[in-house]
Write a protein that holds these residues in place. Structure first.
Motif, mmCIF file in Angstrom:
data_model
loop_
_atom_site.group_PDB
_atom_site.id
_atom_site.type_symbol
_atom_site.label_atom_id
_atom_site.label_comp_id
_atom_site.label_asym_id
_atom_site.label_seq_id
_atom_site.Cartn_x
_atom_site.Cartn_y
_atom_site.Cartn_z
ATOM 1 N N ARG A 107 2.556 -4.909 10.371
ATOM 2 C CA ARG A 107 1.856 -5.408 9.176
ATOM 3 C C ARG A 107 0.895 -6.537 9.534
ATOM 4 O O ARG A 107 -0.209 -6.618 8.979
ATOM 5 N N GLN A 108 1.319 -7.392 10.453
ATOM 6 C CA GLN A 108 0.443 -8.485 10.894
ATOM 7 C C GLN A 108 -0.806 -7.947 11.592
ATOM 8 O O GLN A 108 -1.888 -8.520 11.479
ATOM 9 N N ASN A 109 -0.645 -6.807 12.277
ATOM 10 C CA ASN A 109 -1.774 -6.191 12.991
ATOM 11 C C ASN A 109 -2.584 -5.253 12.100
ATOM 12 O O ASN A 109 -3.542 -4.622 12.570
ATOM 13 N N ASN A 110 -2.170 -5.128 10.809
ATOM 14 C CA ASN A 110 -2.848 -4.252 9.836
ATOM 15 C C ASN A 110 -2.939 -2.798 10.316
ATOM 16 O O ASN A 110 -3.920 -2.098 10.051
ATOM 17 N N ASP A 111 -1.894 -2.376 11.020
ATOM 18 C CA ASP A 111 -1.832 -0.990 11.510
ATOM 19 C C ASP A 111 -0.979 -0.169 10.541
ATOM 20 O O ASP A 111 0.253 -0.097 10.671
ATOM 21 N N GLU A 112 -1.649 0.470 9.563
ATOM 22 C CA GLU A 112 -0.932 1.177 8.494
ATOM 23 C C GLU A 112 -0.107 2.355 9.018
ATOM 24 O O GLU A 112 1.012 2.591 8.567
ATOM 25 N N ASP A 113 -0.685 3.121 9.966
ATOM 26 C CA ASP A 113 0.048 4.271 10.517
ATOM 27 C C ASP A 113 1.313 3.820 11.236
ATOM 28 O O ASP A 113 2.379 4.433 11.102
ATOM 29 N N ALA A 114 1.191 2.740 12.012
ATOM 30 C CA ALA A 114 2.357 2.212 12.734
ATOM 31 C C ALA A 114 3.400 1.687 11.751
ATOM 32 O O ALA A 114 4.609 1.838 11.977
ATOM 33 N N VAL A 115 2.943 1.093 10.642
ATOM 34 C CA VAL A 115 3.869 0.600 9.611
ATOM 35 C C VAL A 115 4.655 1.763 9.022
ATOM 36 O O VAL A 115 5.887 1.689 8.874
#
Length: 649
Positions: A385-393
């Motif tokens: 979430r901190q990296n704004n990586d939606e797919d990884a989230v």
């Protein structure tokens, strides 16, 4: 090849049977020809094909083995022989047979076959090295690499490989199914169902003769057999996957319908996956048949890998711990393929029957590992979430949900040890330790509510857990378990919130009336059980006159309210009344006793076809031994006789 016979009609008949997928009939025609000439290439070749299509791989291998001896120059028989051995799970012999193919023209086929053998043996590295020897421009290579990625649980990458193969080859049902399977594993059910719908729609449009959906509509249709056409359409695979998705979404009716929608086949023609799913999804209605099917599958070479774990879990669910232990001991080779967490959980459950203390410690060790893993995944979610990586989230959240679903059964098994000892304080303390992870999980909240309710001094806290569950389904309140509604009503009464209890009961009554209007024949027990539990509460507190009167009123009209569950609650109150009267601990007015006798007479009249208990699925006691005694009529008559005797009526 043409069968050597002067009767051309005979030849046409054999090929007609094969074309229509009627392989048993074809074999019946071919066997006399083979017996009259055991070196007939045509008869052996057709027999081998028919046996292979029927899944009798040993007989197919025998036919192709004879063809190799008789016609060694025809190398395709070596391929067919190796394929038959592979399908029969004789992997070592299949690999050895594949090395006997010398023709350079068949090199590509041999490599693909050897890759398939390695794949079935779970030798992924070996399979990958074989696949990489194939031409990169061959669409089969992309498909095979996709299959390997699925085994490695790299579903997103696998889906791309299958899509690439689909773009090159054009639409193929099996490739579309592979993509749907990847979406299923990634819990992208909507996308999976879209691909499944495409497969089914195309199958219905192009092959109406496969009778899709006819069984569900109640139309009597003949088996379509395991024809090549059926295999090419991937309809069986699509309907099985659809059933699995509906089952995961808790739409059990939809899951059963998906299984009956598939093209009709006789039971002996069913593949192992369909048989497994039928057993699993009809377990509530037909547990005995379900157990028989799973036990049968466990003996088969092509047994789906989930069969072993599911059979063990169902044994545990039905409290057949001895059978579960025996199956584990008899199939130690399968335990190595199980999820280690599942194996440890089942092992601890079995140990619990002889040593609850040791089992609790085992559950504690498993739970500690689960909680460490859950914290690790929580940290991953935060970082994504901190990296704004939606797919990884999304991937991390799915992983967290899966880990939580593995943790919950372990937690519940732990608490059950103390629940069975009526040590509700200890149960509550175990639940408190898990609040960090489980406070949003419905099963956790429900069980916390139950344990607070059972302590009889924490009704207010119990309401705090029961209320959100009920309000979540308030527009469809009859979808909530009757005992949850009953416990909430009791909690309201015990905390002097009588108006809330009455409002909830009015809501239940209104929905029951609406449902009765829509389906007059349907029996609905929710309000009845709520009143029965309230009546039981008063009886437990010693106010038998009010409690018994409430129980009697709740069962009217008897034709709609008298059932196995409602009788279970009612008879407990009457047994408590009779016991206290026999011990001269209470006095009740004659009019109440007369009401009790009248109620039991009504129960005797309307309970002739109502069972008192369900026979366990693996019970050795025949039903005819219980006939007459396993009815409400028998027990009501017995209770009436006891009441009359105690009251000297």
């Amino acid at each position: 090849a043409v069968v050597s016979t002067q009767n051309t009609g005979y030849t046409q008949t054999v090929y007609s049977y094969i074309k229509q997928g009627q392989y048993v009939e074809a074999i019946d025609c071919l066997l006399p020809e083979y017996e009259s000439n055991t070196s007939s290439r045509a008869a052996l070749s057709l027999l081998g094909n028919c046996y292979y299509q029927l899944g009798d791989y040993d007989s197919a291998a025998d036919c192709y083995g004879q063809l190799i001896q008789l016609f060694p120059e025809h190398e395709q028989y070596k391929i067919y022989y190796s394929q038959s051995l592979q399908k029969g799970c004789q992997f070592e012999a299949a690999m050895k047979a594949s090395f006997t193919v010398d023709s350079p023209a068949m090199k590509e086929k041999v490599v693909k076959l050897q890759a398939a053998i390695k794949y079935d043996e779970d030798d992924l590295q070996g399979a990958k090295s074989m696949v990489e020897q194939c031409a990169s421009e061959d669409p089969d290579t992309e498909n095979n690499l996709g299959c390997l990625l699925v085994k490695e649980k790299r579903y997103s990458e696998a889906s791309k490989k299958f899509s690439a193969a689909l773009n090159v080859k054009g639409y193929q049902a099996h490739l579309s199914y592979n993509i749907a399977l990847c979406h299923y594993y990634m819990k992208q059910y909507a996308l999976a169902l879209k691909h499944i719908a495409d497969i089914i729609e195309k199958g219905i449009r192009e092959h109406p003769e496969l009778s899709v959906g006819m069984q569900t509509e109640g139309i009597d249709v003949r088996s379509v057999g395991n024809s090549a056409t059926l295999h090419e359409t991937a309809l069986v695979e699509a309907f099985n996957l659809k059933a699995a998705i509906e089952y995961q979404l808790k739409n059990f009716e939809g899951a059963q319908e998906a299984l009956t929608d598939m093209p009709p086949r006789s039971e002996e023609e069913l593949d192992c996956v369909t048989l497994h799913n039928q057993a699993l999804m009809n377990m509530e209605a037909s547990p005995t048949i379900g157990f028989e099917k799973l036990q049968f599958l466990l003996q088969q070479n092509e047994c789906p890998p989930e069969t072993f774990g599911n059979l063990l879990l169902l044994y545990i669910k039905h409290q057949y711990y001895g059978q579960a232990a025996d199956v584990m001991a008899e199939n130690t080779h399968l335990t190595f393929k199980m999820d280690p967490y599942l194996y440890e959980y089942l092992d601890a459950i079995i140990v619990q029957q002889s040593s609850p203390e040791e089992a609790f410690q085992r559950f504690e060790d498993i739970a500690n590992r689960h909680t460490l893993n859950l914290r690790k995944i929580t940290k991953q979610v935060q970082e994504c979430r901190q990296n704004n990586d939606e797919d990884a989230v999304k991937r991390a959240v799915n992983e967290y949900d899966e880990a939580l679903e593995k943790y919950i059964p372990v937690l519940m098994a732990q608490t059950k040890i103390y629940w069975d000892k009526n040590n509700y304080n200890m149960v509550e303390s175990i639940f408190r330790k898990s609040v960090e992870f489980c406070n949003e999980h419905d099963a956790w909240k429900l069980n916390v509510a139950h344990v607070l309710f059972m302590q009889e001094s924490k009704y207010k806290e119990a309401i705090g857990f029961y209320e959100p569950i009920v309000k979540k389904h308030y527009d469809n309140i009859l979808s909530v378990s009757a005992i949850v509604l009953a416990n909430l009503c009791v909690s309201y009464i015990m905390t002097s919130q009588n108006e809330e209890a009455e409002e909830l009961m009015r809501k239940i009554e209104k929905e029951e009336e609406q449902m009765s209007y829509e389906d007059p024949e349907r029996k609905i027990y929710h309000l009845c059980i709520v009143n029965l539990v309230i009546g039981t509460l008063y009886c437990a507190k010693g106010n038998f006159e009010f409690g018994i009167t409430r129980v009697i009123k709740s069962m009217e009209p008897y034709s709609k309210k008298l059932g196995m569950d409602t009788w279970h609650y009612a008879k407990r109150c009457f047994l408590g009344l009779i016991e206290n009267l026999a011990k001269h601990m209470i006095m009740v007015r004659d009019v109440v006793v007369q009401d009790c006798v009248q109620f039991l007479e009504h129960a005797e009249l309307y309970g002739k076809q109502v069972p008192c208990r369900i026979q366990p699925p693996l019970s050795t006691q025949a039903m005819h031994e219980l006939q007459g005694k396993n009815t409400v009529t028998f027990e009501a008559r017995l209770l009436k006789a006891l009441l009359i005797q105690v009251c000297d009526l």
